[in-house]
Design a protein around this motif. Structure first.
Motif, PDB file in Angstrom:
ATOM      1  N   ILE A  13       0.839  -1.189   0.000  1.00  0.00           N
ATOM      2  CA  ILE A  13       0.000   0.000   0.000  1.00  0.00           C
ATOM      3  C   ILE A  13       0.882   1.250   0.000  1.00  0.00           C
ATOM      4  O   ILE A  13       1.840   1.370   0.763  1.00  0.00           O
ATOM      5  N   GLY A  14       0.597   2.163  -0.907  1.00  0.00           N
ATOM      6  CA  GLY A  14       1.337   3.415  -0.960  1.00  0.00           C
ATOM      7  C   GLY A  14       2.668   3.356  -1.667  1.00  0.00           C
ATOM      8  O   GLY A  14       3.354   4.372  -1.762  1.00  0.00           O
ATOM      9  N   LEU A  15       3.060   2.188  -2.184  1.00  0.00           N
ATOM     10  CA  LEU A  15       4.352   2.077  -2.848  1.00  0.00           C
ATOM     11  C   LEU A  15       4.235   2.462  -4.318  1.00  0.00           C
ATOM     12  O   LEU A  15       3.222   2.184  -4.968  1.00  0.00           O
ATOM     13  N   ASP A  16       5.301   3.077  -4.850  1.00  0.00           N
ATOM     14  CA  ASP A  16       5.319   3.353  -6.285  1.00  0.00           C
ATOM     15  C   ASP A  16       5.644   2.065  -7.034  1.00  0.00           C
ATOM     16  O   ASP A  16       5.939   1.030  -6.436  1.00  0.00           O
ATOM     17  N   ALA A  17       5.597   2.126  -8.367  1.00  0.00           N
ATOM     18  CA  ALA A  17       5.747   0.922  -9.183  1.00  0.00           C
ATOM     19  C   ALA A  17       7.094   0.235  -8.958  1.00  0.00           C
ATOM     20  O   ALA A  17       7.167  -0.994  -8.841  1.00  0.00           O
ATOM     21  N   VAL A  18       8.164   1.022  -8.876  1.00  0.00           N
ATOM     22  CA  VAL A  18       9.500   0.440  -8.698  1.00  0.00           C
ATOM     23  C   VAL A  18       9.614  -0.227  -7.331  1.00  0.00           C
ATOM     24  O   VAL A  18      10.133  -1.341  -7.204  1.00  0.00           O
ATOM     25  N   SER A  19       9.109   0.429  -6.292  1.00  0.00           N
ATOM     26  CA  SER A  19       9.169  -0.137  -4.944  1.00  0.00           C
ATOM     27  C   SER A  19       8.324  -1.403  -4.834  1.00  0.00           C
ATOM     28  O   SER A  19       8.703  -2.360  -4.162  1.00  0.00           O
ATOM     29  N   LYS A  20       7.156  -1.414  -5.498  1.00  0.00           N
ATOM     30  CA  LYS A  20       6.324  -2.613  -5.477  1.00  0.00           C
ATOM     31  C   LYS A  20       7.066  -3.800  -6.053  1.00  0.00           C
ATOM     32  O   LYS A  20       7.045  -4.900  -5.484  1.00  0.00           O
ATOM     33  N   LEU A  21       7.729  -3.596  -7.185  1.00  0.00           N
ATOM     34  CA  LEU A  21       8.481  -4.687  -7.798  1.00  0.00           C
ATOM     35  C   LEU A  21       9.592  -5.167  -6.875  1.00  0.00           C
ATOM     36  O   LEU A  21       9.820  -6.373  -6.741  1.00  0.00           O
ATOM     37  N   SER A  22      10.289  -4.221  -6.226  1.00  0.00           N
ATOM     38  CA  SER A  22      11.380  -4.590  -5.316  1.00  0.00           C
ATOM     39  C   SER A  22      10.865  -5.397  -4.137  1.00  0.00           C
ATOM     40  O   SER A  22      11.474  -6.405  -3.750  1.00  0.00           O
ATOM     41  N   VAL A  23       9.740  -4.981  -3.561  1.00  0.00           N
ATOM     42  CA  VAL A  23       9.181  -5.696  -2.413  1.00  0.00           C
ATOM     43  C   VAL A  23       8.724  -7.090  -2.819  1.00  0.00           C
ATOM     44  O   VAL A  23       8.969  -8.073  -2.113  1.00  0.00           O
ATOM     45  N   ARG A  24       8.062  -7.199  -3.979  1.00  0.00           N
ATOM     46  CA  ARG A  24       7.618  -8.516  -4.443  1.00  0.00           C
ATOM     47  C   ARG A  24       8.801  -9.444  -4.674  1.00  0.00           C
ATOM     48  O   ARG A  24       8.780 -10.614  -4.274  1.00  0.00           O
ATOM     49  N   GLN A  25       9.855  -8.927  -5.315  1.00  0.00           N
ATOM     50  CA  GLN A  25      11.043  -9.745  -5.557  1.00  0.00           C
ATOM     51  C   GLN A  25      11.692 -10.164  -4.250  1.00  0.00           C
ATOM     52  O   GLN A  25      12.149 -11.305  -4.106  1.00  0.00           O
ATOM     53  N   PHE A  26      11.691  -9.245  -3.288  1.00  0.00           N
ATOM     54  CA  PHE A  26      12.273  -9.555  -1.986  1.00  0.00           C
ATOM     55  C   PHE A  26      11.493 -10.661  -1.280  1.00  0.00           C
ATOM     56  O   PHE A  26      12.063 -11.592  -0.713  1.00  0.00           O
ATOM     57  N   ILE A  27      10.162 -10.594  -1.307  1.00  0.00           N
ATOM     58  CA  ILE A  27       9.328 -11.611  -0.656  1.00  0.00           C
ATOM     59  C   ILE A  27       9.524 -12.966  -1.327  1.00  0.00           C
ATOM     60  O   ILE A  27       9.621 -14.007  -0.657  1.00  0.00           O
ATOM     61  N   GLN A  28       9.605 -12.978  -2.662  1.00  0.00           N
ATOM     62  CA  GLN A  28       9.856 -14.226  -3.378  1.00  0.00           C
ATOM     63  C   GLN A  28      11.203 -14.816  -2.995  1.00  0.00           C
ATOM     64  O   GLN A  28      11.327 -16.037  -2.785  1.00  0.00           O
ATOM     65  N   ARG A  29      12.209 -13.961  -2.900  1.00  0.00           N
ATOM     66  CA  ARG A  29      13.544 -14.427  -2.516  1.00  0.00           C
ATOM     67  C   ARG A  29      13.532 -14.976  -1.097  1.00  0.00           C
ATOM     68  O   ARG A  29      14.144 -16.013  -0.812  1.00  0.00           O
ATOM     69  N   LEU A  30      12.826 -14.307  -0.204  1.00  0.00           N
ATOM     70  CA  LEU A  30      12.710 -14.753   1.181  1.00  0.00           C
ATOM     71  C   LEU A  30      12.093 -16.143   1.247  1.00  0.00           C
ATOM     72  O   LEU A  30      12.556 -17.019   1.981  1.00  0.00           O
ATOM     73  N   ASN A  31      11.044 -16.355   0.460  1.00  0.00           N
ATOM     74  CA  ASN A  31      10.379 -17.659   0.437  1.00  0.00           C
ATOM     75  C   ASN A  31      11.272 -18.729  -0.170  1.00  0.00           C
ATOM     76  O   ASN A  31      11.349 -19.864   0.351  1.00  0.00           O
ATOM     77  N   THR A  32      11.980 -18.403  -1.234  1.00  0.00           N
ATOM     78  CA  THR A  32      12.819 -19.391  -1.920  1.00  0.00           C
ATOM     79  C   THR A  32      14.046 -19.765  -1.102  1.00  0.00           C
ATOM     80  O   THR A  32      14.370 -20.953  -0.950  1.00  0.00           O
ATOM     81  N   GLN A  33      14.734 -18.771  -0.558  1.00  0.00           N
ATOM     82  CA  GLN A  33      16.011 -19.024   0.119  1.00  0.00           C
ATOM     83  C   GLN A  33      15.831 -19.494   1.563  1.00  0.00           C
ATOM     84  O   GLN A  33      16.589 -20.349   2.036  1.00  0.00           O
ATOM     85  N   ARG A  34      14.846 -18.966   2.272  1.00  0.00           N
ATOM     86  CA  ARG A  34      14.675 -19.310   3.686  1.00  0.00           C
ATOM     87  C   ARG A  34      13.494 -20.238   3.931  1.00  0.00           C
ATOM     88  O   ARG A  34      13.314 -20.724   5.051  1.00  0.00           O
ATOM     89  N   GLY A  35      12.670 -20.454   2.917  1.00  0.00           N
ATOM     90  CA  GLY A  35      11.493 -21.302   3.098  1.00  0.00           C
ATOM     91  C   GLY A  35      10.444 -20.673   3.999  1.00  0.00           C
ATOM     92  O   GLY A  35       9.656 -21.377   4.641  1.00  0.00           O
ATOM     93  N   THR A  36      10.408 -19.345   4.054  1.00  0.00           N
ATOM     94  CA  THR A  36       9.455 -18.638   4.909  1.00  0.00           C
ATOM     95  C   THR A  36       8.032 -18.813   4.379  1.00  0.00           C
ATOM     96  O   THR A  36       7.774 -18.625   3.194  1.00  0.00           O
ATOM     97  N   THR A  37       7.115 -19.181   5.259  1.00  0.00           N
ATOM     98  CA  THR A  37       5.704 -19.277   4.904  1.00  0.00           C
ATOM     99  C   THR A  37       5.121 -17.870   4.875  1.00  0.00           C
ATOM    100  O   THR A  37       5.343 -17.088   5.795  1.00  0.00           O
TER     101      THR A  37
END
Length: 324
Positions: free
Chosen positions: A183-207
């Motif tokens: 919420i409130g993020l610009d397009a570039v920040s949204k992409l960065s946050v989504r990529q970060f969450i995906q990386r978190l799930n892939t590398q650490r197995g975070t639910t």
């Protein structure tokens, strides 16, 4: 593992009519209404899953999250997360979860962000080496370097949300609850946050359990969705399967030169301007290959793309189907 079984939660809400006289009357005699926020809700989420939890406002999403966080005690049913009952073993439970509420802050308003992070380190008793490593990684990935010395009150909404996400991950949680994280993020920040969450799930197995009204977040991050409405789970399934279940239609976006092509059975114009046409196609009546051939036989095609129903259209159709 999250096991949510037969959970019900009812709120007692005070009601009164408008006006000063009714306000005075309410001081002595109040009327109450019972609201069933959750009604026999059950689901299971496996370790390492990323699940989209969607529904209209007031459907029961936040109540579900609060029960899983141990903030609320349900009226009935059971919830076991990693072998613990959240509201009975809160201290041990919160060490293994991270929570981001888009409308609520866990950062102290008047102090620099780094001071809030240090306080969180002390509350969770994070080892110094682990804290420094996580802080460095999160600062780089979420671009927080220029924000750490800034008081929270001086941050924009998008900047604060990035800091909120970092704060929720400093203690390496096994489960991450995200309520409107972009919420409130610009397009570039949204992409960065989504990529970060995906990386978190892939590398650490975070639910990850994601509640949002931004269907692009759902499409980018999750394969499974839970649809809740009026306190009940209405659907639980794979995102792509649900799209096909809701509608088999395809969308053809056609750029052409020359005379507009005439449409045959199975095709319907959705949008049209000179040189460009958006066509809805029913593959059961006319296969995609034959539709393209029919269009190409009539005009010069410059470009054509084929897509399925969008996530927004699917969710809107589900809301209409279940009248929520």
């Amino acid at each position: 593992m999250i096991e949510f079984e037969g959970i019900s939660k009812t709120y007692r809400v005070a009601k009164r009519q408008a006006g000063f006289g009714n306000a005075v009357k309410a001081l002595f005699s109040r009327e109450y209404e019972l609201v069933n926020a959750l009604n026999n809700v059950s689901f299971t989420i496996r370790d390492g899953e990323m699940v989209g939890y969607i529904g209209p406002n007031g459907a029961g999403k936040s109540t579900t999250i609060k029960v899983m966080c141990g903030v609320l005690t349900p009226d009935s049913g059971s919830c076991v997360i990693n072998g613990r009952v959240p509201w009975k073993e809160r201290i041990a439970h919160v060490r293994e979860i991270g929570v981001v509420f888009g409308q609520r802050s866990q950062l102290w308003w008047d102090v620099p962000v780094i001071d809030s992070f240090d306080l969180i380190r002390d509350m969770y008793k994070i080892e110094e080496a682990s804290y420094r490593g996580n802080l460095s990684e999160l600062t780089e990935l979420l671009d927080l370097k220029e924000l750490l010395k800034t008081p929270t009150r001086n941050l924009s909404l998008g900047q604060r949300m990035r800091c909120e996400i970092a704060a929720s991950l400093l203690h390496n949680p096994k489960i991450l609850f995200l309520d409107e994280p972009t919420i409130g993020l610009d397009a570039v920040s949204k992409l960065s946050v989504r990529q970060f969450i995906q990386r978190l799930n892939t590398q650490r197995g975070t639910t990850v359990i994601l509640t949002t009204h931004d269907m692009q977040d759902i499409e980018a991050l999750t394969q499974r969705i839970l649809l809740i409405g009026k306190g009940r789970i209405l659907l639980d399934g794979d995102l792509e399967q649900l799209k096909r279940q809701v509608s088999q239609r395809r969308t053809l976006t056609v750029s052409y030169r020359g005379k507009p092509p005439a449409l045959t059975a199975g095709m319907r114009v959705e949008q049209h301007r000179e040189g460009r046409m958006v066509v809805s196609l029913d593959p059961a009546v006319l296969p995609v290959s034959q539709a393209i051939a029919a269009l190409a036989a009539q005009t010069e095609l410059l470009d054509i793309s084929v897509s399925e129903i969008s996530t927004e259209e699917m969710v809107a159709a589900l809301y209409r189907e279940y009248r929520i």
